[in-house]
Enzyme design. Sequence first.
Site, PDB file in Angstrom:
ATOM      1  N   GLN A   1       3.026   9.945   1.622  1.00 36.85           N
ATOM      2  CA  GLN A   1       4.000   9.343   1.200  1.00 36.85           C
ATOM      3  C   GLN A   1       5.027   9.661  -0.198  1.00 36.85           C
ATOM      4  O   GLN A   1       5.849   9.720  -0.333  1.00 36.85           O
ATOM      5  CB  GLN A   1       4.452   7.625   1.029  1.00 36.85           C
ATOM      6  CG  GLN A   1       3.856   7.296   2.873  1.00 36.85           C
ATOM      7  CD  GLN A   1       3.662   5.591   2.597  1.00 36.85           C
ATOM      8  OE1 GLN A   1       3.100   5.365   2.178  1.00 36.85           O
ATOM      9  NE2 GLN A   1       4.701   4.894   2.574  1.00 36.85           N
TER      10      GLN A   1
ATOM     11  N   CYS B   1       7.347  -0.498   6.758  1.00 38.35           N
ATOM     12  CA  CYS B   1       6.689   0.983   5.918  1.00 38.35           C
ATOM     13  C   CYS B   1       7.321   1.733   4.914  1.00 38.35           C
ATOM     14  O   CYS B   1       9.030   1.337   4.942  1.00 38.35           O
ATOM     15  CB  CYS B   1       6.117   1.822   6.878  1.00 38.35           C
ATOM     16  SG  CYS B   1       5.378   3.812   6.316  1.00 38.35           S
ATOM     17  N   LEU B   2       7.141   2.109   3.628  1.00 34.43           N
ATOM     18  CA  LEU B   2       8.184   2.482   2.811  1.00 34.43           C
ATOM     19  C   LEU B   2       8.898   3.530   2.707  1.00 34.43           C
ATOM     20  O   LEU B   2       9.403   4.035   2.321  1.00 34.43           O
ATOM     21  CB  LEU B   2       7.154   2.981   1.247  1.00 34.43           C
ATOM     22  CG  LEU B   2       7.095   1.454   0.958  1.00 34.43           C
ATOM     23  CD1 LEU B   2       6.469   1.511  -0.092  1.00 34.43           C
ATOM     24  CD2 LEU B   2       8.288   0.566   0.207  1.00 34.43           C
TER      25      LEU B   2
ATOM     26  N   HIS C   1      -3.235   0.965   8.679  1.00 32.53           N
ATOM     27  CA  HIS C   1      -1.778   1.280   8.196  1.00 32.53           C
ATOM     28  C   HIS C   1      -2.045   2.559   7.271  1.00 32.53           C
ATOM     29  O   HIS C   1      -1.038   3.942   7.406  1.00 32.53           O
ATOM     30  CB  HIS C   1      -0.238   0.649   8.445  1.00 32.53           C
ATOM     31  CG  HIS C   1       0.664   0.480   7.625  1.00 32.53           C
ATOM     32  ND1 HIS C   1       1.831  -0.005   8.311  1.00 32.53           N
ATOM     33  CD2 HIS C   1       1.183   1.604   6.668  1.00 32.53           C
ATOM     34  CE1 HIS C   1       2.574   1.039   7.777  1.00 32.53           C
ATOM     35  NE2 HIS C   1       2.872   1.889   7.108  1.00 32.53           N
ATOM     36  N   GLU C   2      -2.490   2.473   6.137  1.00 33.64           N
ATOM     37  CA  GLU C   2      -2.257   3.563   5.084  1.00 33.64           C
ATOM     38  C   GLU C   2      -2.930   4.790   5.826  1.00 33.64           C
ATOM     39  O   GLU C   2      -2.330   5.788   5.780  1.00 33.64           O
ATOM     40  CB  GLU C   2      -2.861   2.707   4.012  1.00 33.64           C
ATOM     41  CG  GLU C   2      -1.788   1.682   3.617  1.00 33.64           C
ATOM     42  CD  GLU C   2      -0.515   2.187   2.841  1.00 33.64           C
ATOM     43  OE1 GLU C   2      -0.547   2.853   2.826  1.00 33.64           O
ATOM     44  OE2 GLU C   2       0.741   0.656   3.420  1.00 33.64           O
TER      45      GLU C   2
ATOM     46  N   GLY D   1       1.023  -1.093   0.407  1.00 36.37           N
ATOM     47  CA  GLY D   1      -0.021  -0.333  -0.333  1.00 36.37           C
ATOM     48  C   GLY D   1       0.993   1.164   0.267  1.00 36.37           C
ATOM     49  O   GLY D   1       2.189   1.207   0.472  1.00 36.37           O
TER      50      GLY D   1
ATOM     51  N   HIS E   1      -1.599   7.330   7.384  1.00 37.18           N
ATOM     52  CA  HIS E   1      -0.186   7.662   6.907  1.00 37.18           C
ATOM     53  C   HIS E   1      -1.484   9.725   6.331  1.00 37.18           C
ATOM     54  O   HIS E   1      -0.969  10.517   6.640  1.00 37.18           O
ATOM     55  CB  HIS E   1      -0.290   7.591   5.873  1.00 37.18           C
ATOM     56  CG  HIS E   1       0.994   6.691   5.364  1.00 37.18           C
ATOM     57  ND1 HIS E   1       2.185   7.664   6.323  1.00 37.18           N
ATOM     58  CD2 HIS E   1       1.313   5.261   5.870  1.00 37.18           C
ATOM     59  CE1 HIS E   1       2.958   5.891   6.418  1.00 37.18           C
ATOM     60  NE2 HIS E   1       2.302   5.044   5.825  1.00 37.18           N
TER      61      HIS E   1
HETATM   62 ZN    ZN Z   1       3.731   3.170   5.979  1.00 39.81          ZN
END
Ligand code: ZN
Length: 190
Positions: A54, A96-97, A138-139, A49, A142
Amino acid sequence: MAILKVAQMGNPILRCVSRPVPKEMFSDPDFQRFCDDLLETMEDYEGTGLAAPQVHTLLRVVVLQLDDAEGAEPEFLINPVITVLGENESSMMEGCLSVEGMRARVWRPNHIKVVFQDRTGKLLGYELEGFPAVVVQHECDHLDGVLYVDRCETRTLSFMREYKRFGPVDIFLDGPLEGDELDDQDVEEV
Ligand code: ZN
């Protein structure tokens, strides 16, 4: 289409609250191009995701690829609203990216409902349990400037190299595992 740069923890943009996508924006070619870029970036980074902040864009847009099956369509969650259903929580080792090379255990509600718009503006809703519920939470965090490290059990924080070698740290809290016990650890990643 373009691959966008993913902001890393410490970049203040990850701590901002994103604004809702207004109705008129759905028909804007620039917005649709952004959705394509967000998806292409997630695929390039091999993420499950990715949320708009981000990639330095403060809009309430998330893209997810929850189903690994071939031909499975990625899903856009725009202006998502989560409602927790039930009191059960489950934990997973999350990554997480925007927090490159780390993993940690996070406890989250196991059963949620999410109402959102797709990229055409159509209103949709799902009930989710387990892994998909974790990824969506999680997404969506953000979009409010929250990272999983804010919610994690800090003493489970691990570098990827050590995580791959030893598994989640907390399984050692009752004493070290040996041999087969280590191999049996079933670990899911976000
Ligand atoms: Zn993340």
